[in-house]
Design a protein around this motif. Structure first.
Motif, PDB file in Angstrom:
ATOM      1  N   SER A  23      62.456  46.228  24.556  1.00 45.82           N
ATOM      2  CA  SER A  23      62.726  46.282  23.109  1.00 45.82           C
ATOM      3  C   SER A  23      62.848  47.726  22.621  1.00 45.82           C
ATOM      4  CB  SER A  23      61.659  45.526  22.319  1.00 45.82           C
ATOM      5  OG  SER A  23      60.425  46.180  22.408  1.00 45.82           O
ATOM      6  N   PRO A  80      70.950  41.369  16.302  1.00 44.08           N
ATOM      7  CA  PRO A  80      71.570  42.653  15.938  1.00 44.08           C
ATOM      8  C   PRO A  80      70.993  43.214  14.657  1.00 44.08           C
ATOM      9  CG  PRO A  80      73.237  40.959  16.358  1.00 44.08           C
ATOM     10  CD  PRO A  80      71.909  40.284  16.377  1.00 44.08           C
ATOM     11  N   LYS A  81      70.910  44.544  14.590  1.00 45.71           N
ATOM     12  CA  LYS A  81      70.440  45.191  13.357  1.00 45.71           C
ATOM     13  C   LYS A  81      71.491  45.036  12.274  1.00 45.71           C
ATOM     14  CE  LYS A  81      67.177  48.875  14.233  1.00 45.71           C
ATOM     15  NZ  LYS A  81      66.988  50.307  14.379  1.00 45.71           N
ATOM     16  N   THR A  82      71.032  44.748  11.068  1.00 44.75           N
ATOM     17  CA  THR A  82      71.969  44.658   9.936  1.00 44.75           C
ATOM     18  C   THR A  82      71.954  45.979   9.195  1.00 44.75           C
ATOM     19  OG1 THR A  82      70.188  43.723   8.588  1.00 44.75           O
ATOM     20  CG2 THR A  82      71.718  42.175   9.638  1.00 44.75           C
ATOM     21  N   GLU A  83      73.167  46.419   8.827  1.00 46.93           N
ATOM     22  CA  GLU A  83      73.257  47.709   8.135  1.00 46.93           C
ATOM     23  C   GLU A  83      73.308  47.533   6.652  1.00 46.93           C
ATOM     24  OE1 GLU A  83      76.522  49.137  10.632  1.00 46.93           O
ATOM     25  OE2 GLU A  83      75.057  48.315  12.004  1.00 46.93           O
ATOM     26  N   ASP A 116      63.425  39.255  16.963  1.00 45.91           N
ATOM     27  CA  ASP A 116      63.458  38.077  16.090  1.00 45.91           C
ATOM     28  C   ASP A 116      62.225  37.217  16.361  1.00 45.91           C
ATOM     29  OD1 ASP A 116      64.490  36.255  14.228  1.00 45.91           O
ATOM     30  OD2 ASP A 116      65.418  35.071  15.835  1.00 45.91           O
ATOM     31  N   SER A 138      66.151  49.213  20.769  1.00 44.30           N
ATOM     32  CA  SER A 138      65.743  49.275  19.354  1.00 44.30           C
ATOM     33  C   SER A 138      66.807  49.860  18.436  1.00 44.30           C
ATOM     34  CB  SER A 138      64.437  50.072  19.216  1.00 44.30           C
ATOM     35  OG  SER A 138      64.656  51.403  19.633  1.00 44.30           O
ATOM     36  N   GLU A 139      67.727  50.674  18.983  1.00 49.17           N
ATOM     37  CA  GLU A 139      68.769  51.278  18.160  1.00 49.17           C
ATOM     38  C   GLU A 139      69.777  50.231  17.660  1.00 49.17           C
ATOM     39  OE1 GLU A 139      72.185  54.696  18.646  1.00 49.17           O
ATOM     40  OE2 GLU A 139      70.416  54.801  19.933  1.00 49.17           O
ATOM     41  N   TYR A 140      69.980  49.165  18.439  1.00 47.09           N
ATOM     42  CA  TYR A 140      70.999  48.168  18.110  1.00 47.09           C
ATOM     43  C   TYR A 140      70.431  46.801  17.717  1.00 47.09           C
ATOM     44  CZ  TYR A 140      74.042  51.601  20.190  1.00 47.09           C
ATOM     45  OH  TYR A 140      74.703  52.765  20.458  1.00 47.09           O
ATOM     46  N   GLY A 141      69.185  46.521  18.104  1.00 43.89           N
ATOM     47  CA  GLY A 141      68.626  45.204  17.807  1.00 43.89           C
ATOM     48  C   GLY A 141      67.169  45.249  17.416  1.00 43.89           C
ATOM     49  N   VAL A 142      66.737  44.198  16.722  1.00 42.53           N
ATOM     50  CA  VAL A 142      65.337  44.068  16.333  1.00 42.53           C
ATOM     51  C   VAL A 142      64.795  42.758  16.896  1.00 42.53           C
ATOM     52  CG1 VAL A 142      65.481  45.431  14.224  1.00 42.53           C
ATOM     53  CG2 VAL A 142      65.990  43.011  14.138  1.00 42.53           C
TER      54      VAL A 142
END
Length: 192
Positions: A163, A189-192, A173, A167-171
């Motif tokens: 993780s 995926p991380k939401t911007e 869940d 961590s730069e692209y996903g969190v």
């Protein structure tokens, strides 16, 4: 006559009532309406009152439109005067638009073992990052075999390192959790 699944021939009208030939969304129109009296609503939504079905059909034909049974369970049943072909076309357009706008989220899986090397872990993380960039959800699982099942904390450490790498692209869940012989974690995926 139609052949049924039980091995008997059935007349067409019985077969239709079973539901093999008719679509559930189809509404009864014009001569298909078998009610004696109906509550009639015109094109603009104004109530024209309760009247015999034959008279309601005449009113619809005078306006060169269809009589459609919209509420068969009401007392008395409710019919509406409308252009049925146009109504079905509008419904199909709305359904098509709804299908086009919905986003399909795929779940991709990345499998590992608790004693994975650092380089292999980075390769798996790179693959998971590609999935996350595409907008997919990632299921990360660590499989325990034999005596490894006694050391689930090693699997948890692997998932934590994984993780951190992603961590730069996903969190996370769903946090790591045991399911049978696997420890599973979900990344989105991380939401911007």
């Amino acid at each position: 006559m139609f052949w049924s699944h039980s091995g008997y021939f059935l007349p067409a009208f019985i077969f239709k009532k079973i539901g093999r030939c008719s679509n559930i969304k189809e509404l009864q129109i014009n001569e298909e309406i078998r009610e004696k009296e109906v509550r009639l609503i015109d094109v603009d939504g104004n109530q024209l009152g309760i009247m015999p079905t034959k008279k309601a059909l005449e009113v619809a034909y005078e306006r060169k439109l269809d009589l459609v049974l919209v509420a068969p369970n009401a007392k008395p049943p409710v019919c509406r005067i409308m252009d049925y072909g146009k109504y079905k076309y509008e419904l199909s357009k709305k359904e098509k638009e709804a299908r086009k706008n919905q986003k399909i989220i795929n779940v991709k899986e990345v499998r590992m073992t608790p004693n994975i090397d650092e380089h292999d872990l980075k390769v798996k993380a790179k693959r998971a990052i590609d999935f996350l960039k595409n907008g997919d959800k990632v299921k990360v699982s660590v499989r325990f075999r034999g005596r490894e099942l006694g050391h689930t904390d090693a699997g948890k450490e692997v998932l934590e390192r994984f993780s951190e790498l992603t961590s730069e692209y996903g969190v996370i869940d769903k946090h790591p959790k045991m399911e049978g012989r696997n420890m599973i974690m979900y990344l989105v995926p991380k939401t911007e």
